[in-house]
Design a protein around this motif. Sequence first.
Motif: not given
Length: 379
Positions: A324-349
């Motif tokens: 979704p367009a509202d997705t945003y992320a914290a992003w780290g070297h070698w593949g570390q992520y916190i993805f936030v998708i508000p429209s799906l009420d979702l956090v993915v690490v």
Amino acid sequence: MTRGGIRYLCGAFMGVVFSLPVQGEAIYPDPQWELAPVAASPEVSALLGYSFPQPRGVEREGIRTDGLVVIQRGKLVLERYEAPYDASKPHLTWSVSKSFINALYGVAEERGLVDRSDPLARYYRPLQQEGYARIRVEDALHWASGLDWAETYEASPLTSSVVAMLYTLGRDDMAAWAASHPVRTGPGKRHNYSSGDTNLLSAALRGIVGEQAYREFPWQALFEPLGMKSVSWEQDASGTYVGSSYLYATPRDMARLGYLFLRKGRWQGVQLLSEGWVTFSTTLAPAYGNEPVAVDDDSHPGAHWWVNAGVESQQQPLAWPGAPADTYAAWGHWGQYIFVIPSLDLVVVRTGDDRDRSFDRNRFLSLVVAAFGGQEEVQ
């Protein structure tokens, strides 16, 4: 029941997109995430199969996921780890730590200690010189300080500003070394991703909260209110937290930062960050569109977060069209992520070790959306 280290709960996909809860109904982990394991499905299996290919790649080749945590509607719905990691073992987050620096500034602004429009030199004396004094807090948060900085890694270590800062010339006082770089462009004029900007922010935080309070500030302001028990953060020899790189946390605790932003800065009834700060952080950085952008660039900067939106004036598409367009992320070297998708009420690490860049962010997010984009909550 449990299968192969993955928790499942009987239930069914309903084929409808759920409605976001109102703020008063938000569920928060206290002290642990409430478990609501997702039902087994081909979509969940596809996500896990991509994230944890078997057999696991040898000699660091191929996708190597260490941990995966999915939070939906405030509950932990999916979790898996690969040895030697488990739910209790912190992971080096690399540049995900930059988004923690963002949050600390958000708390400081909410408390009236700083304003994002303040000159950074007000709080960090080495910048009190001609050409540097106009750099604002928000310029550094947008990675647009104007300093001449080369953020290159293994491919060119001898000409890399960040490698020199972390490991050689600048390692004893990273902010001071970053501040020694010449000014290349006016502040706020050009986006140039820079770990130096982040460590300038980390050093300036000492001037904002005071020398005595600085050591405990990340815990007092953020980690303890959010219930993060696993976090450690390295300091350089000058005592400044290495805000660019060296925070360690479990994926469950990393998810708490994403959930704070998902809930618009509110945690257990307390507004730690203003909603305006969350909007500022997750909006495309103005400087990014001041120069031509690549159509296939999927690193669209916000303010120490990364966003899905592209530069409309240059017809740049979404960074991750599978999300979704509202997705945003914290992003780290070698593949570390916190993805936030508000429209799906979702956090993915997701944590891992992808030195060969085999992990595809858009494909991963497409699989996440397929698995969690049409679920109704199991009662």
